[in-house]
Scaffold this motif. Sequence first.
Motif, mmCIF file in Angstrom:
data_model
loop_
_atom_site.group_PDB
_atom_site.id
_atom_site.type_symbol
_atom_site.label_atom_id
_atom_site.label_comp_id
_atom_site.label_asym_id
_atom_site.label_seq_id
_atom_site.Cartn_x
_atom_site.Cartn_y
_atom_site.Cartn_z
ATOM 1 N N MET A 1 0.839 -1.199 0.000
ATOM 2 C CA MET A 1 0.000 0.000 0.000
ATOM 3 C C MET A 1 0.884 1.264 0.000
ATOM 4 N N ARG A 2 1.913 1.217 0.823
ATOM 5 C CA ARG A 2 2.806 2.395 0.828
ATOM 6 C C ARG A 2 3.437 2.622 -0.539
ATOM 7 N N LEU A 3 3.871 1.512 -1.153
ATOM 8 C CA LEU A 3 4.497 1.622 -2.455
ATOM 9 C C LEU A 3 3.511 2.167 -3.477
ATOM 10 N N VAL A 4 2.257 1.678 -3.398
ATOM 11 C CA VAL A 4 1.243 2.137 -4.349
ATOM 12 C C VAL A 4 0.953 3.614 -4.131
ATOM 13 N N LEU A 5 0.864 4.001 -2.842
ATOM 14 C CA LEU A 5 0.568 5.398 -2.538
ATOM 15 C C LEU A 5 1.717 6.302 -3.010
ATOM 16 N N LEU A 6 2.972 5.886 -2.748
ATOM 17 C CA LEU A 6 4.117 6.706 -3.131
ATOM 18 C C LEU A 6 4.256 6.801 -4.653
ATOM 19 N N VAL A 7 4.014 5.678 -5.323
ATOM 20 C CA VAL A 7 4.097 5.698 -6.774
ATOM 21 C C VAL A 7 3.002 6.580 -7.364
ATOM 22 N N SER A 8 1.800 6.469 -6.773
ATOM 23 C CA SER A 8 0.690 7.285 -7.266
ATOM 24 C C SER A 8 0.977 8.769 -7.040
ATOM 25 N N ALA A 9 1.497 9.080 -5.840
ATOM 26 C CA ALA A 9 1.812 10.490 -5.555
ATOM 27 C C ALA A 9 2.905 11.004 -6.500
ATOM 28 N N SER A 10 3.888 10.182 -6.765
ATOM 29 C CA SER A 10 4.957 10.586 -7.661
ATOM 30 C C SER A 10 4.448 10.848 -9.067
ATOM 31 N N LEU A 11 3.611 9.924 -9.541
ATOM 32 C CA LEU A 11 3.068 10.115 -10.880
ATOM 33 C C LEU A 11 2.195 11.362 -10.948
ATOM 34 N N THR A 12 1.402 11.563 -9.851
ATOM 35 C CA THR A 12 0.529 12.744 -9.829
ATOM 36 C C THR A 12 1.372 14.019 -9.868
ATOM 37 N N LEU A 13 2.482 14.067 -9.051
ATOM 38 C CA LEU A 13 3.334 15.258 -9.043
ATOM 39 C C LEU A 13 4.002 15.473 -10.392
ATOM 40 N N ILE A 14 4.385 14.370 -11.038
ATOM 41 C CA ILE A 14 5.032 14.504 -12.344
ATOM 42 C C ILE A 14 4.073 15.092 -13.364
ATOM 43 N N VAL A 15 2.844 14.562 -13.350
ATOM 44 C CA VAL A 15 1.851 15.034 -14.325
ATOM 45 C C VAL A 15 1.497 16.497 -14.060
ATOM 46 N N VAL A 16 1.276 16.807 -12.764
ATOM 47 C CA VAL A 16 0.901 18.185 -12.422
ATOM 48 C C VAL A 16 2.030 19.161 -12.761
ATOM 49 N N ASP A 17 3.312 18.750 -12.442
ATOM 50 C CA ASP A 17 4.445 19.633 -12.726
ATOM 51 C C ASP A 17 4.632 19.806 -14.223
ATOM 52 N N HIS A 18 4.390 18.699 -14.954
ATOM 53 C CA HIS A 18 4.569 18.801 -16.385
ATOM 54 C C HIS A 18 3.504 19.679 -17.021
ATOM 55 N N ARG A 19 2.290 19.597 -16.486
ATOM 56 C CA ARG A 19 1.173 20.343 -17.063
ATOM 57 C C ARG A 19 1.116 21.776 -16.543
ATOM 58 N N LEU A 20 1.240 21.935 -15.247
ATOM 59 C CA LEU A 20 0.981 23.251 -14.630
ATOM 60 C C LEU A 20 2.242 23.950 -14.101
ATOM 61 N N HIS A 21 3.413 23.236 -14.039
ATOM 62 C CA HIS A 21 4.669 23.830 -13.561
ATOM 63 C C HIS A 21 4.562 24.387 -12.150
ATOM 64 N N TYR A 22 3.945 23.661 -11.281
ATOM 65 C CA TYR A 22 3.799 24.111 -9.887
ATOM 66 C C TYR A 22 5.109 23.994 -9.089
ATOM 67 N N LEU A 23 5.981 23.060 -9.499
ATOM 68 C CA LEU A 23 7.200 22.807 -8.728
ATOM 69 C C LEU A 23 8.432 23.563 -9.260
ATOM 70 N N GLU A 24 8.235 24.526 -10.150
ATOM 71 C CA GLU A 24 9.369 25.272 -10.700
ATOM 72 C C GLU A 24 10.084 26.093 -9.637
ATOM 73 N N LEU A 25 9.300 26.719 -8.736
ATOM 74 C CA LEU A 25 9.906 27.517 -7.663
ATOM 75 C C LEU A 25 10.677 26.629 -6.696
ATOM 76 N N VAL A 26 10.110 25.460 -6.427
ATOM 77 C CA VAL A 26 10.813 24.539 -5.532
ATOM 78 C C VAL A 26 12.135 24.086 -6.148
ATOM 79 N N ARG A 27 12.067 23.801 -7.450
ATOM 80 C CA ARG A 27 13.280 23.341 -8.137
ATOM 81 C C ARG A 27 14.348 24.444 -8.123
#
Length: 285
Positions: A1-27
């Motif tokens: 479950m942890r692995l599924v949750l972490l993988v899902s969160a990672s994929l979600t962050l990747i998609v959101v960052d790729h689409r909306l660039h929310y993590l540019e300031l963090v980077r």
Amino acid sequence: MRLVLLVSASLTLIVVDHRLHYLELVRQGLSVMTTPLQVAAGMPVKGVRSAGEYFADLAHLQDENARLRREQTELATIRLRQEQLDQENARLRALLDMRERVQIDARVAEVIYAVRDPFSRRVVIDKGLTHGVEPGSPVTDDLGIIGQVTRVYPLNAEVTLISDKDQALPVQVARTGVRAVMFGAGSGLLELRYLAADVDLREGDRIVTSGLDGVFPPGLPVAAVKSVDRDGVGGFVRILCVPVAGVEAHSTVLILKPGKPVDPDTAAAGTAPAADKPADKAPKK
């Protein structure tokens, strides 16, 4: 479950960052914080590379400086040799001009070495009996008399300089025609002897050969008067002269052929030929 949750969160962050660039300031913030660490981590490698380049450039510069010094030394040697050749050529041309002026058989010779004798002034030249050198031959340079051949060997000869104390030379004053005898006085000077204290002689007067000895051609430059001391012993004047020729300096000399003896009475009487003189009257019986 942890692995599924972490993988899902990672994929979600990747998609959101790729689409909306929310993590540019963090980077960008993380990049600013990690830049000093990256620089510090690369400094050892950069230092090693810089040190290698420095030592390589240093070795190259040392080789280049050594090559330039060698070239400079070679050029200096060539320049000195060229200057020596120019001086030698000028001296040879002057000697040839001297031979043309004296109108006498002459040959060029080189001084090999000076005789190691503290009580005399002699040099050895590279011409001897096989070259036609005769004992007593006058020796000159392009300026005037320097000596006389005193010993002749098959391949070389010994020249006694006029500055030698045992060397005597009949001369005359060019300005007045007064005849005298020139002797070596040591220390490179010459001395006129046996002249009365009231003789007409000045500092700077030119002394030339008189030709009365039948060896030296008349009129060759010998010396210039340096000092005149009229308070000499025995009523004679003490006259010191400086040679006009490079008596103890030049390495190229001119050997003249000894001339014919000159009759002092004829020289004193002038240039009139013997045929023009009146004949002596026959004695009466």
